[in-house]
Design an enzyme around this catalytic site. Structure first.
Site, PDB file in Angstrom:
ATOM      1  N   GLY A 127      14.524  13.883  -1.797  1.00  0.00           N
ATOM      2  CA  GLY A 127      14.362  14.495  -0.482  1.00  0.00           C
ATOM      3  C   GLY A 127      13.158  13.886   0.180  1.00  0.00           C
ATOM      4  O   GLY A 127      13.096  12.671   0.363  1.00  0.00           O
ATOM      5  N   GLU A 128      12.180  14.711   0.465  1.00  0.00           N
ATOM      6  CA  GLU A 128      10.959  14.223   1.107  1.00  0.00           C
ATOM      7  C   GLU A 128       9.772  14.858   0.365  1.00  0.00           C
ATOM      8  O   GLU A 128       9.585  16.066   0.411  1.00  0.00           O
ATOM      9  CB  GLU A 128      10.987  14.602   2.600  1.00  0.00           C
ATOM     10  CG  GLU A 128       9.766  14.226   3.375  1.00  0.00           C
ATOM     11  CD  GLU A 128       9.364  12.767   3.203  1.00  0.00           C
ATOM     12  OE1 GLU A 128      10.209  11.867   3.337  1.00  0.00           O
ATOM     13  OE2 GLU A 128       8.174  12.531   2.910  1.00  0.00           O
ATOM     14  N   SER A 129       9.010  13.998  -0.316  1.00  0.00           N
ATOM     15  CA  SER A 129       7.955  14.526  -1.183  1.00  0.00           C
ATOM     16  C   SER A 129       6.906  15.314  -0.408  1.00  0.00           C
ATOM     17  O   SER A 129       6.344  16.293  -0.921  1.00  0.00           O
ATOM     18  CB  SER A 129       7.302  13.390  -1.968  1.00  0.00           C
ATOM     19  OG  SER A 129       6.782  12.405  -1.106  1.00  0.00           O
ATOM     20  N   ARG A 173       5.239   4.983  -2.341  1.00  0.00           N
ATOM     21  CA  ARG A 173       6.336   5.592  -1.567  1.00  0.00           C
ATOM     22  C   ARG A 173       7.018   4.551  -0.697  1.00  0.00           C
ATOM     23  O   ARG A 173       6.378   3.610  -0.250  1.00  0.00           O
ATOM     24  CB  ARG A 173       5.809   6.688  -0.650  1.00  0.00           C
ATOM     25  CG  ARG A 173       5.219   7.854  -1.363  1.00  0.00           C
ATOM     26  CD  ARG A 173       4.683   8.853  -0.346  1.00  0.00           C
ATOM     27  NE  ARG A 173       5.769   9.366   0.482  1.00  0.00           N
ATOM     28  CZ  ARG A 173       5.673   9.560   1.807  1.00  0.00           C
ATOM     29  NH1 ARG A 173       4.570   9.250   2.453  1.00  0.00           N
ATOM     30  NH2 ARG A 173       6.701  10.052   2.466  1.00  0.00           N
ATOM     31  N   CYS A 218      13.566  10.255  -7.263  1.00  0.00           N
ATOM     32  CA  CYS A 218      13.084   9.778  -5.963  1.00  0.00           C
ATOM     33  C   CYS A 218      11.870  10.595  -5.487  1.00  0.00           C
ATOM     34  O   CYS A 218      10.798  10.426  -6.047  1.00  0.00           O
ATOM     35  CB  CYS A 218      14.232   9.768  -4.961  1.00  0.00           C
ATOM     36  SG  CYS A 218      13.958   8.569  -3.645  1.00  0.00           S
ATOM     37  N   ILE A 263      17.218   5.149  -1.802  1.00  0.00           N
ATOM     38  CA  ILE A 263      17.093   5.555  -0.399  1.00  0.00           C
ATOM     39  C   ILE A 263      15.612   5.798  -0.104  1.00  0.00           C
ATOM     40  O   ILE A 263      15.027   6.775  -0.588  1.00  0.00           O
ATOM     41  CB  ILE A 263      17.898   6.847  -0.117  1.00  0.00           C
ATOM     42  CG1 ILE A 263      19.364   6.683  -0.556  1.00  0.00           C
ATOM     43  CG2 ILE A 263      17.809   7.237   1.355  1.00  0.00           C
ATOM     44  CD1 ILE A 263      20.136   7.985  -0.647  1.00  0.00           C
ATOM     45  N   ARG A 264      15.007   4.909   0.642  1.00  0.00           N
ATOM     46  CA  ARG A 264      13.552   4.984   0.888  1.00  0.00           C
ATOM     47  C   ARG A 264      12.826   5.296  -0.430  1.00  0.00           C
ATOM     48  O   ARG A 264      11.976   6.177  -0.511  1.00  0.00           O
ATOM     49  CB  ARG A 264      13.223   6.038   1.952  1.00  0.00           C
ATOM     50  CG  ARG A 264      13.662   5.624   3.353  1.00  0.00           C
ATOM     51  CD  ARG A 264      13.196   6.588   4.423  1.00  0.00           C
ATOM     52  NE  ARG A 264      13.688   7.932   4.169  1.00  0.00           N
ATOM     53  CZ  ARG A 264      12.924   8.990   3.882  1.00  0.00           C
ATOM     54  NH1 ARG A 264      11.617   8.869   3.834  1.00  0.00           N
ATOM     55  NH2 ARG A 264      13.463  10.161   3.666  1.00  0.00           N
ATOM     56  N   GLU A 312      22.490  11.355  -9.169  1.00  0.00           N
ATOM     57  CA  GLU A 312      23.316  12.531  -8.859  1.00  0.00           C
ATOM     58  C   GLU A 312      24.325  12.273  -7.750  1.00  0.00           C
ATOM     59  O   GLU A 312      25.258  13.042  -7.588  1.00  0.00           O
ATOM     60  CB  GLU A 312      22.420  13.737  -8.507  1.00  0.00           C
ATOM     61  CG  GLU A 312      21.671  13.670  -7.176  1.00  0.00           C
ATOM     62  CD  GLU A 312      20.423  12.805  -7.207  1.00  0.00           C
ATOM     63  OE1 GLU A 312      20.179  12.125  -8.221  1.00  0.00           O
ATOM     64  OE2 GLU A 312      19.700  12.782  -6.194  1.00  0.00           O
ATOM     65  N   HIS A 327      18.875   7.784  -7.230  1.00  0.00           N
ATOM     66  CA  HIS A 327      19.608   9.058  -7.230  1.00  0.00           C
ATOM     67  C   HIS A 327      20.863   8.938  -8.096  1.00  0.00           C
ATOM     68  O   HIS A 327      21.912   8.568  -7.580  1.00  0.00           O
ATOM     69  CB  HIS A 327      20.069   9.397  -5.812  1.00  0.00           C
ATOM     70  CG  HIS A 327      18.962   9.637  -4.850  1.00  0.00           C
ATOM     71  ND1 HIS A 327      18.449  10.890  -4.597  1.00  0.00           N
ATOM     72  CD2 HIS A 327      18.271   8.789  -4.062  1.00  0.00           C
ATOM     73  CE1 HIS A 327      17.490  10.796  -3.698  1.00  0.00           C
ATOM     74  NE2 HIS A 327      17.362   9.539  -3.353  1.00  0.00           N
TER      75      HIS A 327
HETATM   76  N1  LIG Z   1      15.326   9.660  -1.229  1.00  0.00           N
HETATM   77  C1  LIG Z   1      14.136  10.130  -1.396  1.00  0.00           C
HETATM   78  O1  LIG Z   1      13.904  11.083  -2.162  1.00  0.00           O
HETATM   79  C2  LIG Z   1      13.077   9.503  -0.555  1.00  0.00           C
HETATM   80  C3  LIG Z   1      11.660   9.868  -0.936  1.00  0.00           C
HETATM   81  C4  LIG Z   1      10.768   9.805   0.274  1.00  0.00           C
HETATM   82  N2  LIG Z   1      10.573   8.461   0.723  1.00  0.00           N
HETATM   83  C5  LIG Z   1       9.445  10.466  -0.047  1.00  0.00           C
HETATM   84  O2  LIG Z   1       8.424   9.884   0.100  1.00  0.00           O
HETATM   85  O3  LIG Z   1       9.443  11.593  -0.465  1.00  0.00           O
END
Ligand SMILES: NC(=O)CC[C@H](N)C(=O)O
Length: 242
Positions: A67-69, A133, A99, A172-173, A223, A221
Site C-alpha cells: 500500500g503506502e508506508s 522507497r 512492499c 509496484i513503486r 498476493e 506482491h
Molecule cells: N506497492 C507498494 O506497497 C508501494 C510502496 C510505496 N512506494 C511506499 O513507499 O509505501
C-alpha cells in the site's frame, strides 16, 4: 534412538498438533488487505483483520500489506499500534511485510518521506536493513518478472511461475533493500531493470526478499499473482517448521 534424535524427530509433529491452523492477522489500516487474507486462507490459516493493539494478542502472526508506508505509519500511530507492535516484534512475534510492509519492517529507510513538520516517516522496524522507497522508479516503471527464490523449492502449494523455485513477482513503486546487517538472510535478488531518471543502474543485483528470525519481507506482491508459497513459508515459520 538417542535422546537427541528422538527430540529432533518428535518436536515438529508435537508443534503441528498444538497449532493445526495458525490464526494470522492482516494489518487492516490501508493497502491490499483482501488479497493477503485470501492468500493466507488458501495456505490453511485462520485469518482476521487487525487494527487495534489488543487484537495483536489474539493472533500467532501478522501480515503488513502493500500500500503506502507513510499512510500505514500515520494510521498505526493514530490507532496506538506503533509501540505495541514494536514490542511484540522485539519478543519474536512473526511478521511478513510485502512492499510497503517491507518498508515498515526496516530498521532504516534511506529516503524517508517527511510530514509537514519535517518529521521523517516511522517504521515498526525489526529487520536490520536499510530500504530505499520507490527504488525501481515511479508507478509507470512498475514491472512483472520471474524471480528465482530457492527457499520455495521445498514449500508445497500453488506457484505462479513456470520454475519450481521461482516466483512470478509484481513490483509496484517497490522498494529494494540497500544494505543488511548480520543475521539477515537474502532470499531473492533481481537485476535492476532499465528505467528513466536519476540513479538508474540497469543490471545491478538488487535484494528483494529477506528473512531475519521470524520476520519475512518481500519488495514485491506475491498476493496478486496467485502465488501462495510465500504465504505458506510464513505459515511454516509460525509453526516452527521453516
Ligand atoms: N506497492 C507498494 O506497497 C508501494 C510502496 C510505496 N512506494 C511506499 O513507499 O509505501
Amino acid at each position: 534412538m538417542t535422546e537427541m534424535t528422538r527430540v529432533a524427530t518428535e518436536a515438529p509433529a508435537a508443534r503441528r498438533s498444538r497449532m493445526p491452523n495458525p490464526r494470522i492477522g492482516v494489518l487492516a489500516l490501508q493497502g491490499d488487505v483482501r488479497e493477503h487474507e485470501l492468500a493466507l486462507h488458501d495456505g490453511g490459516a485462520d485469518v482476521v483483520k487487525v487494527r487495534r493493539p489488543s487484537e495483536l494478542d489474539d493472533v500467532d502472526g501478522l501480515v503488513i500489506p502493500g500500500g503506502e508506508s507513510t499512510a500505514i505509519d500515520k494510521l498505526a500511530r493514530a490507532f496506538g499500534m506503533m509501540d505495541p507492535l514494536r514490542a511484540k516484534i522485539a519478543q519474536g512475534f512473526p511478521v511478513y511485510g510485502s512492499c510497503a510492509g517491507m518498508i515498515l519492517l526496516a530498521d532504516r529507510v534511506a529516503d524517508p518521506a517527511r510530514d509537514g513538520l519535517g518529521q521523517p516517516q516511522q517504521t515498526f522496524g525489526g529487520i536490520d536493513m536499510t530500504v530505499r522507497r520507490n527504488a525501481f522508479g515511479r508507478q509507470v516503471d512498475s514491472f512483472e518478472t520471474e524471480v528465482p527464490m530457492p527457499v520455495l523449492s521445498r514449500i508445497s502449494g500453488q506457484s505462479s511461475a513456470g520454475d519450481a523455485d521461482a516466483v512470478r513477482a509484481v513490483f509496484i513503486r517497490a522498494p529494494w533493500v540497500e544494505s543488511i546487517g548480520e543475521g539477515v538472510e537474502i532470499l531473492a535478488s533481481v537485476p535492476e531493470p532499465h528505467h528513466e531518471g536519476p540513479g538508474s543502474d540497469a543490471g545491478v543485483a538488487r535484494i528483494v526478499a529477506v528473512r531475519s528470525g521470524n520476520l519475512l519481507a518481500t519488495s514485491f506482491h506475491p498476493e496478486v499473482t496467485g502465488e501462495r508459497r510465500i504465504h505458506r513459508l510464513f505459515i511454516d515459520m509460525i509453526r516452527g517448521e521453516a
